[in-house]
Scaffold this motif. Structure first.
Motif, short mmCIF file in Angstrom:
data_model
loop_
_atom_site.label_atom_id
_atom_site.label_comp_id
_atom_site.label_asym_id
_atom_site.label_seq_id
_atom_site.Cartn_x
_atom_site.Cartn_y
_atom_site.Cartn_z
N ARG A 96 14.62 -31.05 -5.24
CA ARG A 96 13.76 -30.01 -4.68
C ARG A 96 12.30 -30.12 -5.11
O ARG A 96 11.47 -29.31 -4.67
CB ARG A 96 14.30 -28.62 -5.05
CG ARG A 96 15.72 -28.39 -4.55
CD ARG A 96 16.20 -26.97 -4.80
NE ARG A 96 17.61 -26.82 -4.43
CZ ARG A 96 18.25 -25.67 -4.34
NH1 ARG A 96 17.61 -24.54 -4.61
NH2 ARG A 96 19.52 -25.62 -4.00
N ILE A 97 11.97 -31.07 -5.97
CA ILE A 97 10.56 -31.25 -6.36
C ILE A 97 9.77 -31.66 -5.13
O ILE A 97 10.13 -32.60 -4.43
CB ILE A 97 10.44 -32.31 -7.46
CG1 ILE A 97 11.16 -31.87 -8.73
CG2 ILE A 97 8.97 -32.61 -7.76
CD1 ILE A 97 11.17 -32.93 -9.82
N PRO A 98 8.67 -30.97 -4.83
CA PRO A 98 7.86 -31.37 -3.66
C PRO A 98 7.36 -32.80 -3.81
O PRO A 98 6.95 -33.21 -4.90
CB PRO A 98 6.69 -30.37 -3.68
CG PRO A 98 7.17 -29.21 -4.50
CD PRO A 98 8.10 -29.79 -5.51
N PRO A 99 7.40 -33.59 -2.76
CA PRO A 99 6.87 -34.96 -2.86
C PRO A 99 5.35 -34.94 -3.04
O PRO A 99 4.68 -34.06 -2.49
CB PRO A 99 7.27 -35.60 -1.53
CG PRO A 99 7.44 -34.45 -0.59
CD PRO A 99 7.93 -33.30 -1.42
N PRO A 100 4.79 -35.87 -3.78
CA PRO A 100 3.34 -35.91 -3.99
C PRO A 100 2.64 -36.43 -2.74
O PRO A 100 2.40 -37.63 -2.59
CB PRO A 100 3.17 -36.86 -5.18
CG PRO A 100 4.38 -37.73 -5.13
CD PRO A 100 5.49 -36.91 -4.56
N ARG A 101 2.29 -35.53 -1.84
CA ARG A 101 1.71 -35.90 -0.55
C ARG A 101 0.46 -35.08 -0.30
O ARG A 101 0.46 -33.85 -0.46
CB ARG A 101 2.74 -35.67 0.56
CG ARG A 101 2.28 -36.11 1.93
CD ARG A 101 3.44 -36.06 2.93
NE ARG A 101 4.08 -34.75 2.96
CZ ARG A 101 5.36 -34.53 2.69
NH1 ARG A 101 6.14 -35.54 2.34
NH2 ARG A 101 5.87 -33.33 2.76
N GLU A 102 -0.63 -35.74 0.09
CA GLU A 102 -1.89 -35.06 0.36
C GLU A 102 -1.70 -34.04 1.48
O GLU A 102 -1.15 -34.35 2.53
CB GLU A 102 -2.96 -36.07 0.74
CG GLU A 102 -4.36 -35.49 0.77
CD GLU A 102 -4.83 -35.04 -0.61
OE1 GLU A 102 -5.19 -33.84 -0.73
OE2 GLU A 102 -4.83 -35.86 -1.53
N GLY A 103 -2.15 -32.82 1.24
CA GLY A 103 -2.04 -31.75 2.23
C GLY A 103 -0.75 -30.96 2.13
O GLY A 103 -0.62 -29.91 2.78
N GLY A 104 0.21 -31.43 1.36
CA GLY A 104 1.48 -30.72 1.20
C GLY A 104 1.45 -29.81 0.00
O GLY A 104 0.62 -29.94 -0.89
N PRO A 105 2.38 -28.85 -0.07
CA PRO A 105 2.44 -27.96 -1.23
C PRO A 105 2.81 -28.74 -2.48
O PRO A 105 3.67 -29.62 -2.46
CB PRO A 105 3.54 -26.96 -0.85
CG PRO A 105 4.39 -27.67 0.16
CD PRO A 105 3.45 -28.57 0.91
N GLN A 106 2.15 -28.40 -3.59
CA GLN A 106 2.43 -29.08 -4.85
C GLN A 106 3.39 -28.30 -5.73
O GLN A 106 3.94 -28.83 -6.68
CB GLN A 106 1.13 -29.29 -5.64
CG GLN A 106 0.02 -30.00 -4.86
CD GLN A 106 -1.01 -28.99 -4.35
OE1 GLN A 106 -0.67 -27.85 -4.04
NE2 GLN A 106 -2.27 -29.41 -4.26
N ILE A 107 3.60 -27.01 -5.40
CA ILE A 107 4.40 -26.13 -6.26
C ILE A 107 5.45 -25.43 -5.41
O ILE A 107 5.15 -24.94 -4.31
CB ILE A 107 3.50 -25.09 -6.95
CG1 ILE A 107 2.38 -25.78 -7.74
CG2 ILE A 107 4.32 -24.19 -7.87
CD1 ILE A 107 1.24 -24.85 -8.11
N ARG A 108 6.65 -25.39 -5.91
CA ARG A 108 7.75 -24.64 -5.27
C ARG A 108 8.32 -23.68 -6.29
O ARG A 108 8.63 -24.07 -7.43
CB ARG A 108 8.83 -25.61 -4.78
CG ARG A 108 10.11 -24.93 -4.28
CD ARG A 108 11.06 -25.94 -3.68
NE ARG A 108 12.34 -25.33 -3.32
CZ ARG A 108 13.16 -25.81 -2.40
NH1 ARG A 108 12.86 -26.93 -1.75
NH2 ARG A 108 14.32 -25.22 -2.14
#
Length: 538
Positions: free
Chosen positions: A292-304
């Motif tokens: 469930r860790i968000p993938p490190p992607r530009e423009g995507g959420p960094q925190i869940r």
């Protein structure tokens, strides 16, 4: 040791594959079982004797069984002790080798620094030759990618991370040698100066120079706002019968209050952002957390963030997920999960007498604190965190904050050389350089799981193959499948945290405000609408 889990830490110096510790636990259970059966057989034999004997063969067989069970219990205990002693001896050897590597690194760094005083021009000439050679290869049409397998082969050596950590710890000896400080003085002083102190000095220097006009390693203000989560992400969609509980958790997850913000944010919070929660099923084990860790992607959420109702109904329980480094550039931009934040995270671990005391936390850590405040975390709520790469280092630091309610955490491949005082599981790949960027010293408190995973250098893929999030997710699944009792206990801690209830997830996007906003907080950055402190909108 490819594929095998090497387990250490947890307050012990023992180091071994997880199967050894699992076998030691089985032997302990066997010892206890045999001892119990011997006790029962002995008791029955005593009752027969008090009854006047006459049992004949039965009495003899009971006596024999009692003797054999006692011997079996003693044998199991002896084998268990031998396994533990072997692990302790291995760990002791590892510690001694680590001390020798550290001393060798100090001596090599001082020698290199001293050599710079007489070899600076040859080194500059060699650097120029490398530059011209690169241009020559380009002129001849030789692709630079042809050298990637060799570079990957160099970087994925199992000892590369340890060498990097020792090298970073020895930067002060390098400088001492360059300016002529005697070797004994440099080595003695070097034991007091570690990687966080060096990182803090670099940051203070960058700040004094104004980031060389480009914002190099210079931090800025950060703001967070809720964003829609990825459709069909891991754990989304309630699968249990507690949809009502999930709805309640979701409502609470979006109800940020001023009290919660003040208790958690440690900076400017934005009460009333109104995050909309997505129903989620409870995770089972460390592998489910890693998924469930968000993938490190530009423009995507960094925190869940996921909120679950506590069994007592008076507080909440939160799972905190933080992605890894998104932007590897040294110049601080809008992306707060970048190299500037990483260096601030490492630098913040120095002592009170360190330059670290003059630095603010990195943008990544401040973003997580603001997201917790906005989501509605209250005093008394319990939290478990997990992060990848730079996010893992952030989670490890947050675990040590007594004002937050973290009860445990996991770090996947981050430079987390800290002991926060609560259960921390560090998962590191032996052929991954990144964990070593926090320095060479490793506290004994946190559990450490290591494995080799790098793909063959001649296959296409990223240079740091062992640092990929998917690779760490697979290792997290192996942690859940391990028979090591300490790993099983940590996996159970994660599973039991939610009490099997469904919850609500919110996703948060963090942005660092441009440096123009630092000079004039009232002006919109670079001609764009400013970030609203109440809604996060532009």
């Amino acid at each position: 040791m490819t594929g095998e889990l090497i387990v250490s830490g947890g307050g012990s110096t023992a180091v071994a594959v997880d199967e050894l510790f699992a076998e030691a636990a089985r032997l302990a259970a066997g010892e206890a079982g045999c001892a119990r059966l011997a006790e029962l057989a002995g008791g029955l034999l005593g009752r027969l004797g008090r009854a006047g004997g006459g049992a004949g063969r039965s009495e003899h067989e009971l006596a024999l069984a009692t003797h054999q069970l006692t011997e079996a219990a003693e044998l199991a205990a002896d084998l268990g002790r031998r396994l533990e002693e072997a692990a302790l001896r291995y760990g002791s050897v590892e510690q001694r080798l680590g001390a020798l590597r550290s001393l060798a690194s100090q001596l090599a760094a001082w020698t290199l620094g001293a050599s710079l005083r007489v070899a600076v021009w040859p080194l500059l000439a060699a650097a120029g030759g490398v530059f011209l050679g690169d241009r020559l290869l380009a002129a001849l049409g030789v692709p630079r990618d042809a050298g990637l397998p060799a570079l990957r082969r160099l970087l994925v050596q199992p000892g590369a991370a340890g060498a990097l950590g020792a090298g970073l710890d020895s930067v002060d000896e390098l400088a001492a040698g360059a300016i002529g400080v005697p070797l004994p003085v440099a080595v003695s002083a070097g034991t007091l100066i570690e990687t966080p102190d060096t990182a803090a000095a670099v940051l203070l220097g960058a700040s004094a120079l104004g980031g060389l006009g480009r914002g190099l390693l210079v931090e800025g203000r950060v703001a967070v706002r809720p964003v829609p989560g990825p459709a069909g992400g891991p754990g989304t969609g309630v699968v249990g019968a507690s949809a009502g509980a999930a709805a309640g958790a979701g409502a609470a997850a979006g109800a940020g209050t001023a009290a919660g913000a003040g208790a958690v944010a440690g900076g400017s919070a934005m009460p009333g952002a109104g995050a909309r929660a997505v129903p989620v099923a409870p995770p089972v084990g460390v592998g489910a957390l890693a998924a469930r860790i968000p993938p490190p992607r530009e423009g995507g959420p960094q925190i869940r963030l996921e909120r679950y109702p506590a069994p007592d109904g008076t507080s909440g329980r939160w799972l905190v997920y933080v992605t890894g480094t998104v932007d590897p550039a040294l110049a601080a931009g809008r992306q707060p999960l970048d190299m500037t934040s990483n260096v601030h995270t490492v630098a913040g671990r120095g002592g009170n007498a360190s330059p670290s005391a003059l630095l603010e936390p990195g943008a990544g850590e401040r973003a997580v604190r603001q997201a917790l405040a906005e989501a509605g975390v209250q005093p008394g709520d319990e939290l478990i965190g997990i992060g990848y790469s730079g996010g893992g280092a952030i989670v490890a630091d947050l675990l040590g904050d007594p004002e937050l309610g973290f009860t445990a955490g996991a770090n996947l491949g981050g430079p987390a050389r800290v002991d926060p005082g609560v259960p921390l599981l560090n998962i590191e790949h032996a052929d991954d350089l990144v964990p070593g960027s926090g320095g060479g010293d490793r506290p004994l408190g946190p559990l450490l799981v290591q494995r080799e995973v790098a793909t063959p250098p001649d296959q296409p893929g990223p240079i740091l193959t062992a640092h990929e999030l998917d690779a760490y997710r697979r290792t997290a699944e192996l942690v859940d499948a391990s028979g090591d009792p300490r790993l099983a206990e940590f996996s159970a801690l994660v599973t039991d945290f939610t009490a099997g209830r469904d919850g609500g997830a919110t996703f948060w996007l963090a942005e660092r405000e441009p440096r123009s906003a630092e000079r004039d907080p009232e002006a919109p950055p670079d001609g764009e609408p400013g970030i609203s402190p109440s809604t996060g909108a532009r």
